[in-house]
Write an enzyme that holds these catalytic residues in place. Sequence first.
Site, short mmCIF file in Angstrom:
data_model
loop_
_atom_site.label_atom_id
_atom_site.label_comp_id
_atom_site.label_asym_id
_atom_site.label_seq_id
_atom_site.Cartn_x
_atom_site.Cartn_y
_atom_site.Cartn_z
N ARG A 33 0.70 -1.20 -0.04
CA ARG A 33 0.07 0.02 0.17
C ARG A 33 0.88 1.13 -0.23
O ARG A 33 1.65 1.18 0.80
CB ARG A 33 -0.78 0.17 1.27
N TYR A 54 -1.77 -3.58 -6.96
CA TYR A 54 -1.20 -4.39 -5.78
C TYR A 54 -2.53 -4.35 -4.45
O TYR A 54 -2.41 -3.38 -4.03
CB TYR A 54 -0.02 -4.15 -5.00
N LYS A 78 -9.56 -2.07 2.08
CA LYS A 78 -9.29 -0.52 2.90
C LYS A 78 -10.24 0.52 2.41
O LYS A 78 -10.52 1.50 3.19
CB LYS A 78 -7.78 -0.59 2.65
N HIS A 132 -10.66 -1.29 12.12
CA HIS A 132 -9.87 -2.36 11.35
C HIS A 132 -9.34 -3.29 12.59
O HIS A 132 -8.51 -3.15 13.39
CB HIS A 132 -8.36 -1.57 11.28
N SER A 181 -1.12 -2.65 11.49
CA SER A 181 -0.61 -3.67 10.48
C SER A 181 0.51 -4.40 10.97
O SER A 181 1.21 -3.83 11.54
CB SER A 181 -0.26 -2.95 9.35
N CYS A 202 0.79 -6.69 13.15
CA CYS A 202 1.11 -7.04 14.57
C CYS A 202 0.51 -8.52 15.01
O CYS A 202 0.18 -8.75 16.00
CB CYS A 202 0.48 -6.14 15.31
N ASP A 211 -9.88 -8.95 9.75
CA ASP A 211 -9.12 -7.51 9.41
C ASP A 211 -9.97 -6.41 9.69
O ASP A 211 -9.34 -5.23 10.05
CB ASP A 211 -8.41 -7.52 7.99
N ARG A 265 1.95 -11.90 -0.08
CA ARG A 265 0.53 -12.04 0.17
C ARG A 265 -0.15 -13.36 -0.10
O ARG A 265 -0.05 -13.95 -1.18
CB ARG A 265 -0.39 -10.90 -0.09
C1 OXD Z 1 -2.93 -3.92 6.48
C2 OXD Z 1 -3.51 -5.06 5.79
O1 OXD Z 1 -1.88 -3.35 6.09
O2 OXD Z 1 -4.45 -5.80 6.11
O3 OXD Z 1 -3.40 -3.58 7.61
O4 OXD Z 1 -2.99 -5.36 4.55
MN MN Z 2 -5.20 -4.54 7.86
#
Ligand code: OXD
Ligand code: MN
Length: 606
Positions: free
Chosen positions: A80, A219, A228, A248, A270, A272, A295, A387
Amino acid sequence: MADMHPSETAHPTRHAALLAWVDDIATLTTPRDIQWCDGSEAEWHRLSQQLVDAGTLVRLAADKRPNSFYARSDPRDVARVESRTFICSEKAEDAGATNNWRDPAETRADMNRLFAGSMTGRTMYVVPFCMGPLGSPNSVIGVELTDSPYVVLSMRIMARMGKPALDMLGNDGFFVPCIHSVGMPLTEGVADVAWPCNDEKWIVHYPETREIWSYGSGYGGNALLGKKCLALRIASVMARDDGWLAEHMLILKITGPDGASHNIAAAFPSACGKTNMAMLECALPGWTVETIGDDIAWMRVGQDGRLYAVNPEAGFFGVAPGTGPSTNRNAVDTLHANAIFTNTALTADGDVWWEGLTKTAPEGLTDWQGKPFDPANGTPAAHPNARFAVPASQCPSIAAEWDDPAGVPITAILFGGRRATAVPLVTEAYDWNHGVYLAANIASEGTAAAEGKVGALRRDPFAMLPFCGYDMCQYFAHWIETARKAPNGGANLPKIFLVNWFRKDANGKFLWPGFGDNARVLKWVVERSTGQTDAIDSPIGRLPAPGALDLGGLDLDEAALTELLGVDVELWKEEAAGNARDLAALGTIPAELAEQQARLEERLTV
Ligand code: OXD
Ligand code: MN
């Protein structure tokens, strides 16, 4: 089809506004043709084969991972792009201090210039999708126009995509228009590449008109616009306006030996370990965790005053490296088929591999950049943000109610960050507003960051910093308001907890084993929420009373436990000052949070 004017192509809807918009965008972007996606299996097979033929996808060995594919992105398009993500609200102050704001009129002019002819020589796919269970009045329909068939396939995994979503939209339903172009028109003489993209990237949101425009990237969250962009940035604004919460957060269901189940939502920045936690294998005998989402959670206060959560997604888009049988067996098993892997490594026998999947790398790997992998040169075989996209329904730990339109009642909400010092393993908020204060201050430090240096923290309030479509201070106020307006004075809302799995000792060693042992903390959280166990007050919140955490069978010495639950008042005076400083940088915080700040400072001085 090649010479057909866009408006002449067959379309399976009579939604006039949708048809007019598709026509307008086709006129702007000049695709070679338009395809309406129905989400069928036949479409999946046709597009995946087309991408295999084009060299974008590699079909994985059918005896290893049936119906699964591997893609390698352009090395300039791997994550991202927060610096190129814009919130174009009418007023700059509505985007707040943490978002990149841009003037909407100016940005529209820029987008019109950028998208003019951007799909030349490509197919424009019309991808209707539903975020949330089909048929639910609380779900949101989006339509993504994209020139990337890879995005179409990924959207089919990540959302309820195709005919059912279009049928749900009817002839005049509301949808979020999402426009996506990889930004590489196939003009005369330009040859296509396996991963088309553009060095210039734009991820643009218009919160008032609920629109998304994305350019230049193929991507993940840049391109799969339901996730998102819609389900967090645009949905957070819709939630503010309509009185719900778009967060989130993972959602899990935990069941104890007495058979009673509780649902827990948890927000972490993100990377974690949210996916790992959502699929946790309990280290405590008799306890099980099932998965509802990994998520995003959309939550509404019910008539009974409880908070009900729905996972708006249909798949998991997880980080592959670090996912293995010992860290997340359920994820590994979920990935047995029907998955798309991007930027992992490829094995000699047609399967995927990444660091953490097995202890040692298999021989003959090809790395994420297509080169023979050489462990000696010190670079990983898989990109750290490699991913997988896989249907949620395949997860062995998926809960039966994961797609229930009514959602699941939430017993407790957890917030966490990655903190080597100061923050105890678990802290219970004194009340809802104190919980909002704790969540507003969550932060992570890189593992390499200097231990204990407050300045090295990356604040990520509510883990929403990159995902909130409006001003963070307004967002805090919305959380406070949610409880104020809830039936029964908010008394039936979940309790809020702060957790930290990452505290280290003086030698830099993690004090807590994490993973399946996190169930011990969940058990205390459930027992606190149901009034079955004790806590002791501390200046920063309630901590487990001695003996209240179930540590049976765990090799954890008393000193480590004391450190894990310790509150160093002098250090916390610095923490409190850091909180005040960083909250002030967000703008004018709600009076309720200022009051929480004052109370913390007071508790630290007595
Ligand atoms: C993030 C994801 O970056 O879920 O939080 O991809
Ligand atoms: Mn996320």
